[in-house]
Scaffold this active site. Structure first.
Site, PDB file in Angstrom:
ATOM      1  N   GLY A  69       0.815  -1.202   0.000  1.00 38.49           N
ATOM      2  CA  GLY A  69       0.000   0.000   0.000  1.00 38.49           C
ATOM      3  C   GLY A  69       0.850   1.253   0.000  1.00 38.49           C
ATOM      4  O   GLY A  69       0.505   2.258  -0.630  1.00 38.49           O
ATOM      5  N   THR A  70       1.979   1.205   0.704  1.00 37.82           N
ATOM      6  CA  THR A  70       2.883   2.346   0.734  1.00 37.82           C
ATOM      7  C   THR A  70       3.425   2.653  -0.655  1.00 37.82           C
ATOM      8  O   THR A  70       3.465   3.817  -1.083  1.00 37.82           O
ATOM      9  CB  THR A  70       4.039   2.085   1.720  1.00 37.82           C
ATOM     10  OG1 THR A  70       3.513   2.041   3.048  1.00 37.82           O
ATOM     11  CG2 THR A  70       5.105   3.166   1.631  1.00 37.82           C
ATOM     12  N   GLN A 178      -7.802   1.695   5.058  1.00 36.85           N
ATOM     13  CA  GLN A 178      -8.517   1.226   6.251  1.00 36.85           C
ATOM     14  C   GLN A 178      -9.962   0.822   5.998  1.00 36.85           C
ATOM     15  O   GLN A 178     -10.595   0.248   6.884  1.00 36.85           O
ATOM     16  CB  GLN A 178      -8.465   2.292   7.352  1.00 36.85           C
ATOM     17  CG  GLN A 178      -7.122   2.408   8.032  1.00 36.85           C
ATOM     18  CD  GLN A 178      -6.669   1.125   8.710  1.00 36.85           C
ATOM     19  OE1 GLN A 178      -7.476   0.271   9.067  1.00 36.85           O
ATOM     20  NE2 GLN A 178      -5.361   0.965   8.856  1.00 36.85           N
ATOM     21  N   SER A 195      -4.371  -1.591   0.294  1.00 33.73           N
ATOM     22  CA  SER A 195      -3.361  -2.567   0.699  1.00 33.73           C
ATOM     23  C   SER A 195      -4.034  -3.871   1.082  1.00 33.73           C
ATOM     24  O   SER A 195      -4.902  -3.892   1.960  1.00 33.73           O
ATOM     25  CB  SER A 195      -2.563  -2.018   1.878  1.00 33.73           C
ATOM     26  OG  SER A 195      -1.509  -2.881   2.230  1.00 33.73           O
ATOM     27  N   HIS A 197      -3.181  -6.603   2.743  1.00 34.40           N
ATOM     28  CA  HIS A 197      -3.107  -7.203   4.077  1.00 34.40           C
ATOM     29  C   HIS A 197      -4.009  -6.510   5.081  1.00 34.40           C
ATOM     30  O   HIS A 197      -4.244  -7.030   6.173  1.00 34.40           O
ATOM     31  CB  HIS A 197      -1.655  -7.247   4.578  1.00 34.40           C
ATOM     32  CG  HIS A 197      -1.094  -5.925   4.989  1.00 34.40           C
ATOM     33  ND1 HIS A 197      -1.094  -5.505   6.293  1.00 34.40           N
ATOM     34  CD2 HIS A 197      -0.504  -4.944   4.276  1.00 34.40           C
ATOM     35  CE1 HIS A 197      -0.520  -4.309   6.370  1.00 34.40           C
ATOM     36  NE2 HIS A 197      -0.151  -3.949   5.164  1.00 34.40           N
ATOM     37  N   CYS A 321       4.653   8.892  22.927  1.00 36.11           N
ATOM     38  CA  CYS A 321       4.879   9.750  24.086  1.00 36.11           C
ATOM     39  C   CYS A 321       5.124   8.896  25.319  1.00 36.11           C
ATOM     40  O   CYS A 321       4.199   8.518  26.029  1.00 36.11           O
ATOM     41  CB  CYS A 321       3.679  10.656  24.286  1.00 36.11           C
ATOM     42  SG  CYS A 321       4.013  12.080  25.321  1.00 36.11           S
TER      43      CYS A 321
END
Length: 377
Positions: A69-70, A178, A195, A197, A321
């Site tokens: 997907g990237t 998503q 993507s 997966h 964080c």
């Protein structure tokens, strides 16, 4: 182990596994050649392309397969910008897009282009008016907007963005990672990425769809494969498995999505009642059906994820964080929400009510213990 990290990767769908094993025996040859095994591989590849195109609302000749997907996002963003250099060099994105979009935008900026990253509200939804205004700016070559945020699940106003883009003749790249296989694809896109997966297909298969009439030119050396958009040898068995998973997930989407959404709703409602000083993040209604994110004040995020892992829950966090790193994710930062002790729960297909109940019973004690250890309880 209760696996609650489907937004990172959905477990392989049984139909994908079956299709993959079968295709290994008959789809291994080079689909670009003319001998018998190659023709069989070619037929499998084109059948998978047709099935994926139908599920995504595209034509088969608009769909190319990538290695992820990237990669699909990188090729989609930079290829469309390259194809529209004469129109201008301005790129518009949402501030909470996936890092693949932001990294491509950074490369474009370093190459002399300009980028507008449009802010979001507290729920993580992009400012529609500001997005439309940026699209209308002279020299805008491309706009990018995800269907749903990968960290907090908030649905983005893709249909409204598409109207603004159409009015100003600016192509819209939609990152559907998503929601593909889970929710209908919004209309109005010019370039679509996804993507496999994420919908229960194997890793290593992405989808890049480019509408007919959209100017696109790959910035990579030209290759004859995949409509000259994506270089390299196609992984036919994996692509066949990806198509099988998308077909199966799409068929189950209405019923399974409603069931998972109800479980997510229970988590959203219960966590603030049983854990003090917690903020549930993202839109409570306009959201992906399988994702919920919350942050716990006075809690080290890594410590909480580690304790949940020990208790038998695989979850992730949108925040870095912690005691050693004070930089939250770009999504939470753009939203202006609490980042301490951030947990993203994303339910896979088949997640059970009993697993969710156990999670809700275990979480309060873990948070309380971490706060006590830190001396803030």
């Amino acid at each position: 182990m209760a696996y609650f990290d489907a937004a990172s990767t959905e477990p392989l769908h049984p139909q994908a596994r079956e299709a993959y094993l079968a295709a290994l025996d008959v789809g291994w040859a080079d689909p670009a050649r003319l001998y018998g095994p190659a023709r069989r591989a070619h037929l499998l590849l084109e059948q998978a392309r047709t099935e994926v195109a139908e599920a995504l609302g595209a034509r088969p000749d608009e769909v190319s397969f990538t290695s992820s997907g990237t990669q699909a996002v990188h090729l989609g963003v930079l290829g469309t910008l390259h194809g529209r250099r004469r129109a201008g060099r301005h790129l518009v994105t949402g501030a909470v897009e996936h890092s693949s979009v932001l990294h491509a935008a950074g490369l474009h900026e370093r190459d002399g282009g300009t980028v507008s990253a449009i802010g979001v509200d507290l729920s993580g939804r992009v400012d529609q008016a500001a997005f439309a205004e940026a699209v209308a700016a002279p020299g805008t070559a491309l706009a990018c907007l995800q269907t749903a945020n990968h960290e907090v699940g908030t649905l983005q106003p893709v249909a409204e963005a598409a109207v603004a883009c159409r009015q100003h003749e600016v192509p819209l790249l939609v990152d559907a990672a998503q929601t593909a296989g889970r929710l209908p694809i919004p209309a109005g896109w010019s370039v679509l990425t996804a993507s496999a997966h994420k919908w229960g297909g194997p890793a290593g298969v992405g989808v890049l769809a480019v509408r007919k009439g959209t100017r696109f030119r790959s910035f990579l050396p030209e290759d004859e494969r995949e409509r000259r958009r994506v270089p390299g040898f196609e992984n036919v068995p994996a692509i066949v498995a990806a198509a099988a998973a998308l077909r199966a997930m799409s068929a189950e989407a209405a019923a399974e999505g409603a069931r998972l959404s109800a479980l997510i709703g229970r988590i959203r409602e219960t966590v603030p009642k049983v854990v003090p000083d917690v903020e549930v993040i993202g839109d409570p209604v306009e959201r992906a059906p399988h994702i919920v994110t919350f942050s716990c004040l006075y809690v080290d995020g890594e410590a909480l994820l580690t304790e949940l892992d020990k208790a038998g829950f695989a979850v992730s966090s949108g925040s870095s964080c912690t005691a050693s790193t004070l930089r939250p994710s770009h999504v939470l930062e753009a939203m202006g929400v609490l980042t301490h002790g951030n947990v993203r729960v994303s339910l896979p297909r088949g997640a059970s009510e009993a697993e969710v109940d156990r999670f809700l019973s275990v979480l309060p004690g873990l948070v309380r213990r971490i706060r006590q250890d830190a001396g803030v309880a």
